[in-house]
Scaffold this motif. Structure first.
Motif, mmCIF file in Angstrom:
data_model
loop_
_atom_site.group_PDB
_atom_site.id
_atom_site.type_symbol
_atom_site.label_atom_id
_atom_site.label_comp_id
_atom_site.label_asym_id
_atom_site.label_seq_id
_atom_site.Cartn_x
_atom_site.Cartn_y
_atom_site.Cartn_z
ATOM 1 N N GLU A 120 0.857 -1.029 0.156
ATOM 2 C CA GLU A 120 0.054 0.118 -0.008
ATOM 3 C C GLU A 120 0.944 1.121 -0.050
ATOM 4 O O GLU A 120 1.832 1.339 0.692
ATOM 5 C CB GLU A 120 -0.948 -0.049 1.310
ATOM 6 C CG GLU A 120 -1.940 1.011 1.153
ATOM 7 C CD GLU A 120 -3.080 1.048 2.154
ATOM 8 O OE1 GLU A 120 -3.918 1.612 2.290
ATOM 9 O OE2 GLU A 120 -2.886 -0.004 3.159
ATOM 10 N N ALA A 131 6.401 -1.572 2.772
ATOM 11 C CA ALA A 131 5.367 -1.029 1.894
ATOM 12 C C ALA A 131 5.543 -1.566 0.428
ATOM 13 O O ALA A 131 6.110 -0.821 -0.274
ATOM 14 C CB ALA A 131 4.974 0.340 1.951
ATOM 15 N N CYS A 167 9.091 5.619 1.698
ATOM 16 C CA CYS A 167 9.514 4.594 2.120
ATOM 17 C C CYS A 167 11.014 4.828 2.767
ATOM 18 O O CYS A 167 11.400 4.324 3.974
ATOM 19 C CB CYS A 167 9.470 3.487 1.276
ATOM 20 S SG CYS A 167 7.896 2.631 0.965
ATOM 21 N N ALA A 196 1.419 0.670 6.647
ATOM 22 C CA ALA A 196 2.273 -0.574 6.688
ATOM 23 C C ALA A 196 3.072 -0.915 7.930
ATOM 24 O O ALA A 196 3.013 -1.884 8.507
ATOM 25 C CB ALA A 196 3.177 -0.500 5.419
ATOM 26 N N VAL A 246 2.505 4.414 3.716
ATOM 27 C CA VAL A 246 3.490 3.999 4.444
ATOM 28 C C VAL A 246 3.288 3.664 5.835
ATOM 29 O O VAL A 246 3.635 2.985 6.848
ATOM 30 C CB VAL A 246 4.708 4.745 4.203
ATOM 31 C CG1 VAL A 246 6.007 4.459 4.946
ATOM 32 C CG2 VAL A 246 5.160 4.753 2.912
#
Length: 547
Positions: A261, A275, A319, A267, A264
């Protein structure tokens, strides 16, 4: 394989980290290519060496295991698994063995009769490309076979499905969604909608039993770790967190969770290490949804793009800044190019060093050009790939050739080129797309249908053991050397050999002077090794019936 135990200790107690000496077999270790013995202490490898040296340890350990000539290797890591779906395929309607449309419909009828109380009937694995006539079942045929009940049947690549009218009725507005076809399999958003409705009908107990079945099956095959590739378009948060809890509470393989997804924070909240996983940039070749630069050979379009380079870049930046791995599902050449372009844009914002250090991943990565392979190496991307795809769909008469034409199909899954460029490989199954089958996966890479893409058995084995650990940022595991986690499997197998694509390499490597540890003969037709025991962190999580 026999075991002697010191009095007062229970070797089956999973909480008991005992000191164990294994001896009298072959231990696959770069620390000693001729090792026959290994000591495990406090869940880690403490020593690897020769039979003579093992005598010095015999009196100071809790257990001595006589391997009786068995082979000990690092446990496998399957770097791409859908655990609940795998368990449902193991315990439910599996159409991978259906040889024709008629066979599939018979299996549907039998399953519907056997499961009268299921709210929704679930099945997986049909592949019309391999059936005479090449067509999937129609909705009318499924309505009749299922007795008018809701039924969801995912194609083998899980990127399209055929369903009954009763299931469509459970998804308001599905006929207006992208990917809805009145007389063809559902793809894209329409498929995601019916899949969510079907999986939403599974009870928590059914889900847990499916997960438990999948994990038990994994360890019975010598798999010590799996990378769960979950996400909101594949499962749900409860499924994901429930699996992580199950893996923490019960003996079995380690489960590393990825949540696909772009949110972030979500996750991280779910406990994912990235993620990543099946964050779709495109679909799959079999369903005509992989995104290509040039049209399909058997369809007048170029597939489906879900994320562009800008979206990829934004996700990689987010990320990287949060300390998570990013990862993408990308199969077609246009999709892989979007990932590479997005990585380049992200590197311009946060720096190439930070991007490389994050060890971001690309799942499947089937259609690669030389320039995209070079970019994978430049940005330190792990190629999380599935060699069984080539074994199942490669060759001049296979599905790849049908979709792309023979010449383009020959370029797919270029493992040798990836290794030459220094791209890290992590092997997996994408189960239930292809079965959990680690030695079969190694064989598929070593005997790729396109000879120039073949790699040595040793390189393939490394990608399916150490490669999976490296893909999650661990360089100290997946290998039997002092200090490494004691995740290993014991195998009954034939004589050990060294196999490489180039006979000159093979001849030198089998010479004792090379110091290359051998592995089982995986030549096509040869019997694959049988798992006798799987140990994770020094604890036995599978013991075969003959043990």
């Amino acid at each position: 394989m026999s075991q002697s135990t010191a009095p007062g200790n229970d070797p089956q107690d999973p909480s008991n980290h005992r000191t164990v000496l294994l001896r009298g077999g072959d231990v696959h270790s770069p620390a000693d290519p001729f090792a026959t013995a290994m000591v495990v202490e406090r869940g880690h490898v403490a020593w690897v060496g020769s039979e003579g040296a093992a005598d010095a340890f015999a009196d100071g350990v809790d257990d001595v295991v006589d391997l009786e000539g068995a082979l000990v290797t690092p446990a496998f890591t399957d770097a791409h698994v859908h655990t609940t779906a795998t368990g449902l395929a193991l315990t439910g309607l599996d159409l991978t063995g259906a040889r024709s449309l008629a066979d599939a419909l018979v299996l549907v009828r039998e399953h519907a009769t056997a499961r009268p109380h299921d709210t929704v009937l679930l099945g997986h694995g049909w592949d019309a490309a391999r059936w005479p006539g090449g067509r999937p079942p129609t909705r009318v045929e499924l309505d009749e076979a299922a007795g008018g009940r809701p039924l969801y049947l995912s194609r083998i690549d899980v990127h399209s499905a055929v369903v009954t009218t009763a299931l469509l009725d459970l998804v308001p507005g599905v006929t207006d969604r992208a990917g809805y076809h009145p007389e063809a399999p559902l793809t894209a958003d329409a498929h995601h909608g019916v899949r969510a409705a079907a999986l939403g009908a599974i009870t928590p107990q059914q889900r847990t039993e499916a997960q438990r079945a999948a994990l038990r099956h994994a360890v019975s095959l010598g798999i010590g770790s799996v990378h769960e590739c979950a996400g909101p378009e594949i499962s749900d948060g409860d499924d994901f967190t429930g699996l992580l809890r199950l893996a923490a509470d019960e003996p079995g393989p380690r489960v590393v969770g990825y949540w696909a997804e772009q949110d972030v924070r979500r996750a991280k909240e779910l406990g994912a290490v990235g993620a990543a996983g099946d964050l779709f940039v495109d679909g799959a070749l079999g369903s005509h949804t992989a995104c290509l630069h040039e049209p399909y050979a058997d369809a007048a379009h170029t597939g489906t793009a879900y994320l562009d380079a800008a979206a990829v870049a934004a996700h990689v930046v987010a990320c990287t800044e949060e300390g998570l791995q990013a990862g993408f599902h990308a199969i077609g050449d246009a999709a892989v190019a979007s990932v590479v372009d997005g990585m380049r844009q992200a590197a311009e914002k946060v720096g190439a060093v930070r991007v490389r250090a994050a060890r971001h991943r690309v799942e499947h990565a089937e259609m690669l050009a030389p320039e995209t392979i070079a970019a994978f190496a430049e940005f330190g991307l792990t190629a999380s790939v599935q060699p069984a795809f080539d074994a199942l769909w490669g060759g001049e008469d296979g599905m790849y050739a049908q979709r792309l034409g023979v010449e383009r199909a020959r370029t797919l899954n270029p493992y040798a080129a990836l290794l030459r460029a220094g791209v890290p490989l992590a092997f997996g199954s994408d189960s239930p797309v292809t079965p959990l089958d680690p030695w079969g996966t190694v064989r598929a890479a070593a005997f790729h249908r396109t000879p120039e893409h073949r790699v040595s058995v040793r390189a393939a084995f490394t990608a399916h053991t150490r490669g999976g650990w490296r893909a999650v940022g661990r360089d100290d595991a997946g290998i039997l050397v002092p200090g490494a986690p004691a995740d290993y499997a014991v195998w009954r197998t034939s004589d050990l050999v060294v196999q490489a694509p180039d006979d000159r390499v093979a001849r030198w490597s089998t010479d004792p002077r090379s110091g290359t540890p051998g592995l089982p003969d995986l030549s096509p037709g040869a019997e694959l090794p049988v798992c006798l025991r799987t140990v994770v962190g020094g604890r036995a999580v599978f013991v075969g019936p003959d043990e």
